[in-house]
Design a protein around this motif. Structure first.
Motif, PDB file in Angstrom:
ATOM      1  N   TYR A  55      17.199   8.601   2.413  1.00 20.69           N
ATOM      2  CA  TYR A  55      16.304   9.540   1.749  1.00 20.69           C
ATOM      3  C   TYR A  55      15.294   9.999   2.788  1.00 20.69           C
ATOM      4  CZ  TYR A  55      17.571   7.969  -3.004  1.00 20.69           C
ATOM      5  OH  TYR A  55      18.221   7.687  -4.177  1.00 20.69           O
ATOM      6  N   PRO A  56      14.739  11.189   2.642  1.00 20.86           N
ATOM      7  CA  PRO A  56      13.549  11.502   3.432  1.00 20.86           C
ATOM      8  C   PRO A  56      12.357  10.783   2.791  1.00 20.86           C
ATOM      9  CG  PRO A  56      14.070  13.333   1.973  1.00 20.86           C
ATOM     10  CD  PRO A  56      15.168  12.304   1.797  1.00 20.86           C
ATOM     11  N   TRP A  57      11.226  10.723   3.482  1.00 16.25           N
ATOM     12  CA  TRP A  57      10.011  10.147   2.912  1.00 16.25           C
ATOM     13  C   TRP A  57       9.638  10.992   1.698  1.00 16.25           C
ATOM     14  CZ3 TRP A  57       7.163   5.854   3.898  1.00 16.25           C
ATOM     15  CH2 TRP A  57       5.885   5.786   3.348  1.00 16.25           C
ATOM     16  N   SER A  58       9.688  10.395   0.516  1.00 14.38           N
ATOM     17  CA  SER A  58       9.467  11.183  -0.698  1.00 14.38           C
ATOM     18  C   SER A  58       9.164  10.282  -1.887  1.00 14.38           C
ATOM     19  CB  SER A  58      10.723  12.000  -1.024  1.00 14.38           C
ATOM     20  OG  SER A  58      11.816  11.131  -1.285  1.00 14.38           O
ATOM     21  N   ALA A  59       8.566  10.887  -2.903  1.00 13.43           N
ATOM     22  CA  ALA A  59       8.307  10.171  -4.157  1.00 13.43           C
ATOM     23  C   ALA A  59       9.623   9.736  -4.785  1.00 13.43           C
ATOM     24  CB  ALA A  59       7.522  11.064  -5.117  1.00 13.43           C
ATOM     25  N   GLU A  60      10.673  10.547  -4.617  1.00 12.15           N
ATOM     26  CA  GLU A  60      11.995  10.214  -5.175  1.00 12.15           C
ATOM     27  C   GLU A  60      12.502   8.876  -4.637  1.00 12.15           C
ATOM     28  OE1 GLU A  60      16.585  11.961  -5.234  1.00 12.15           O
ATOM     29  OE2 GLU A  60      15.075  12.935  -3.985  1.00 12.15           O
ATOM     30  N   ALA A  61      12.331   8.653  -3.338  1.00 12.68           N
ATOM     31  CA  ALA A  61      12.792   7.397  -2.739  1.00 12.68           C
ATOM     32  C   ALA A  61      12.019   6.198  -3.289  1.00 12.68           C
ATOM     33  CB  ALA A  61      12.658   7.468  -1.220  1.00 12.68           C
ATOM     34  N   PHE A  62      10.708   6.335  -3.404  1.00  9.52           N
ATOM     35  CA  PHE A  62       9.900   5.236  -3.932  1.00  9.52           C
ATOM     36  C   PHE A  62      10.221   4.990  -5.405  1.00  9.52           C
ATOM     37  CE2 PHE A  62       7.747   5.834   0.000  1.00  9.52           C
ATOM     38  CZ  PHE A  62       7.207   4.600   0.299  1.00  9.52           C
ATOM     39  N   LYS A  63      10.445   6.059  -6.146  1.00  5.42           N
ATOM     40  CA  LYS A  63      10.821   5.913  -7.558  1.00  5.42           C
ATOM     41  C   LYS A  63      12.142   5.156  -7.670  1.00  5.42           C
ATOM     42  CE  LYS A  63      11.895   8.570 -11.675  1.00  5.42           C
ATOM     43  NZ  LYS A  63      12.571   9.735 -12.134  1.00  5.42           N
ATOM     44  N   ARG A  64      13.091   5.483  -6.798  1.00  4.83           N
ATOM     45  CA  ARG A  64      14.392   4.797  -6.806  1.00  4.83           C
ATOM     46  C   ARG A  64      14.216   3.312  -6.477  1.00  4.83           C
ATOM     47  NH1 ARG A  64      18.976   4.651  -9.256  1.00  4.83           N
ATOM     48  NH2 ARG A  64      20.734   4.166  -7.951  1.00  4.83           N
ATOM     49  N   ALA A  65      13.360   3.000  -5.517  1.00  6.99           N
ATOM     50  CA  ALA A  65      13.113   1.597  -5.152  1.00  6.99           C
ATOM     51  C   ALA A  65      12.502   0.832  -6.322  1.00  6.99           C
ATOM     52  CB  ALA A  65      12.205   1.531  -3.929  1.00  6.99           C
ATOM     53  N   ILE A  66      11.601   1.481  -7.060  1.00  7.65           N
ATOM     54  CA  ILE A  66      10.999   0.838  -8.233  1.00  7.65           C
ATOM     55  C   ILE A  66      12.063   0.600  -9.297  1.00  7.65           C
ATOM     56  CG2 ILE A  66       9.409   1.216 -10.168  1.00  7.65           C
ATOM     57  CD1 ILE A  66       7.578   2.693  -8.078  1.00  7.65           C
ATOM     58  N   GLU A  67      12.884   1.619  -9.564  1.00  5.71           N
ATOM     59  CA  GLU A  67      13.941   1.494 -10.580  1.00  5.71           C
ATOM     60  C   GLU A  67      14.902   0.355 -10.270  1.00  5.71           C
ATOM     61  OE1 GLU A  67      15.846   5.313 -10.488  1.00  5.71           O
ATOM     62  OE2 GLU A  67      14.253   6.292 -11.618  1.00  5.71           O
ATOM     63  N   LEU A  68      15.277   0.221  -8.998  1.00  7.32           N
ATOM     64  CA  LEU A  68      16.249  -0.792  -8.591  1.00  7.32           C
ATOM     65  C   LEU A  68      15.604  -2.125  -8.220  1.00  7.32           C
ATOM     66  CD1 LEU A  68      18.534   1.459  -6.328  1.00  7.32           C
ATOM     67  CD2 LEU A  68      18.993   0.695  -8.670  1.00  7.32           C
ATOM     68  N   ASP A  69      14.269  -2.169  -8.125  1.00  9.48           N
ATOM     69  CA  ASP A  69      13.539  -3.340  -7.636  1.00  9.48           C
ATOM     70  C   ASP A  69      14.121  -3.792  -6.295  1.00  9.48           C
ATOM     71  OD1 ASP A  69      11.671  -5.366  -7.431  1.00  9.48           O
ATOM     72  OD2 ASP A  69      12.868  -6.777  -8.611  1.00  9.48           O
ATOM     73  N   ARG A  70      14.157  -2.838  -5.365  1.00 10.47           N
ATOM     74  CA  ARG A  70      14.652  -3.120  -4.014  1.00 10.47           C
ATOM     75  C   ARG A  70      13.591  -2.750  -2.989  1.00 10.47           C
ATOM     76  NH1 ARG A  70      20.561  -0.233  -4.039  1.00 10.47           N
ATOM     77  NH2 ARG A  70      21.504  -1.544  -5.635  1.00 10.47           N
ATOM     78  N   PRO A  71      13.566  -3.483  -1.893  1.00 13.19           N
ATOM     79  CA  PRO A  71      12.661  -3.081  -0.819  1.00 13.19           C
ATOM     80  C   PRO A  71      13.170  -1.806  -0.145  1.00 13.19           C
ATOM     81  CG  PRO A  71      13.989  -4.950  -0.119  1.00 13.19           C
ATOM     82  CD  PRO A  71      14.317  -4.686  -1.563  1.00 13.19           C
ATOM     83  N   ILE A  72      12.269  -1.158   0.549  1.00 14.18           N
ATOM     84  CA  ILE A  72      12.588   0.051   1.298  1.00 14.18           C
ATOM     85  C   ILE A  72      12.832  -0.340   2.745  1.00 14.18           C
ATOM     86  CG2 ILE A  72      11.571   2.190   2.204  1.00 14.18           C
ATOM     87  CD1 ILE A  72      10.112   2.315  -0.596  1.00 14.18           C
ATOM     88  N   LEU A  73      13.920   0.155   3.300  1.00 15.04           N
ATOM     89  CA  LEU A  73      14.166   0.063   4.737  1.00 15.04           C
ATOM     90  C   LEU A  73      13.726   1.398   5.302  1.00 15.04           C
ATOM     91  CD1 LEU A  73      15.421  -0.725   7.483  1.00 15.04           C
ATOM     92  CD2 LEU A  73      17.601   0.085   6.577  1.00 15.04           C
ATOM     93  N   LEU A  74      12.712   1.384   6.144  1.00 18.65           N
ATOM     94  CA  LEU A  74      12.202   2.615   6.733  1.00 18.65           C
ATOM     95  C   LEU A  74      12.544   2.638   8.213  1.00 18.65           C
ATOM     96  CD1 LEU A  74      10.459   5.191   6.479  1.00 18.65           C
ATOM     97  CD2 LEU A  74       8.488   3.765   7.026  1.00 18.65           C
ATOM     98  N   ASP A  75      13.257   3.679   8.615  1.00 23.53           N
ATOM     99  CA  ASP A  75      13.617   3.880  10.017  1.00 23.53           C
ATOM    100  C   ASP A  75      12.834   5.071  10.540  1.00 23.53           C
ATOM    101  OD1 ASP A  75      15.585   3.691  12.424  1.00 23.53           O
ATOM    102  OD2 ASP A  75      15.684   5.783  11.790  1.00 23.53           O
ATOM    103  N   VAL A  76      12.004   4.844  11.553  1.00 23.79           N
ATOM    104  CA  VAL A  76      11.282   5.930  12.208  1.00 23.79           C
ATOM    105  C   VAL A  76      11.851   6.060  13.610  1.00 23.79           C
ATOM    106  CG1 VAL A  76       9.055   6.778  13.033  1.00 23.79           C
ATOM    107  CG2 VAL A  76       9.178   5.455  10.905  1.00 23.79           C
ATOM    108  N   GLY A  77      12.225   7.285  13.959  1.00 25.15           N
ATOM    109  CA  GLY A  77      12.779   7.519  15.284  1.00 25.15           C
ATOM    110  C   GLY A  77      12.593   8.959  15.704  1.00 25.15           C
ATOM    111  N   ALA A  78      13.169   9.282  16.854  1.00 29.35           N
ATOM    112  CA  ALA A  78      13.064  10.631  17.404  1.00 29.35           C
ATOM    113  C   ALA A  78      14.339  10.952  18.175  1.00 29.35           C
ATOM    114  CB  ALA A  78      11.851  10.734  18.322  1.00 29.35           C
ATOM    115  N   VAL A  79      14.672  12.221  18.256  1.00 23.55           N
ATOM    116  CA  VAL A  79      15.891  12.611  18.970  1.00 23.55           C
ATOM    117  C   VAL A  79      15.790  12.325  20.460  1.00 23.55           C
ATOM    118  CG1 VAL A  79      16.689  14.340  17.323  1.00 23.55           C
ATOM    119  CG2 VAL A  79      15.138  15.012  19.137  1.00 23.55           C
TER     120      VAL A  79
END
Length: 195
Positions: A55-79
């Motif tokens: 997912y991109p950084w978004s409310a949708e992703a956090f909402k999905r994590a709440i619904e599933l009760d799962r932690p978020i894996l966040l990958d920050v990088g650059a080309v």
């Protein structure tokens, strides 16, 4: 003997064609598009075809994590980051690893250059928690926005004193299960409020 040979050859070719068709079909099923379609960031565009359900950084992703009760894996990088490219290639393009991530986490991918405020806060939080804060930045966050574990570059396989991605992910899941420890050893991200 000629007909028998031809018959066996035809059967062998038929089995090979069926096996290849099955592999292609299962590969297509696993390669369904993730949520990065339509993003303009070069780093995110590069990950659109990865089997991780980013997912991109978004409310949708956090909402999905709440619904599933799962932690978020966040990958920050650059080309322009060679370690980010290496981690993408060796970890995030592997179907088995992607399946593991998709089953246990809600994965979010962020472009370092496109989100300077978020990246600055993540790097500060990881440093406060005595975690690596360079690139790539691999963070594990609760659905309500508490950074509780993380790392930098995590190789596909364990190397010397460096955890593999899978070992780090398993540690993140273990820590996520201990809510009292997260309350003690985490950093509430302020920027999560505005997602």
């Amino acid at each position: 003997m000629g007909r028998e040979f031809v018959g066996k050859t035809v059967r062998s070719i038929s089995l090979l064609v069926l096996a290849l068709a099955s592999m292609v079909a299962s590969g297509q099923a696993q390669a369904k598009p993730n949520h990065l379609g339509g993003q303009t960031s070069p780093y995110l565009k590069r990950a659109v075809s990865q089997p991780v359900d980013w997912y991109p950084w978004s409310a949708e992703a956090f909402k999905r994590a709440i619904e599933l009760d799962r932690p978020i894996l966040l990958d920050v990088g650059a080309v322009w980051c060679p370690w980010c490219s290496l981690m993408d290639r060796d970890t995030y393009t592997k179907f088995a690893t992607a399946e593991y991530i998709n089953h246990h986490f809600v994965p979010i991918k962020v472009d370092f250059d496109a989100a300077p405020d978020l990246v600055a806060q993540l790097q500060r939080a990881q440093a406060i928690l005595n975690l690596p804060a360079g690139l790539p930045l691999t963070s594990f966050i609760t659905p309500d926005g508490k950074l509780y574990f993380g790392g930098g570059y995590l190789p596909a396989e364990h190397k010397a004193h460096k955890l593999s991605f899978r070992e780090a992910a398993e540690e993140a899941l273990k820590r996520y299960a201990d809510k009292s420890k997260i309350a003690e050893e985490s950093f509430q991200l302020e920027i999560v409020q505005g997602r």
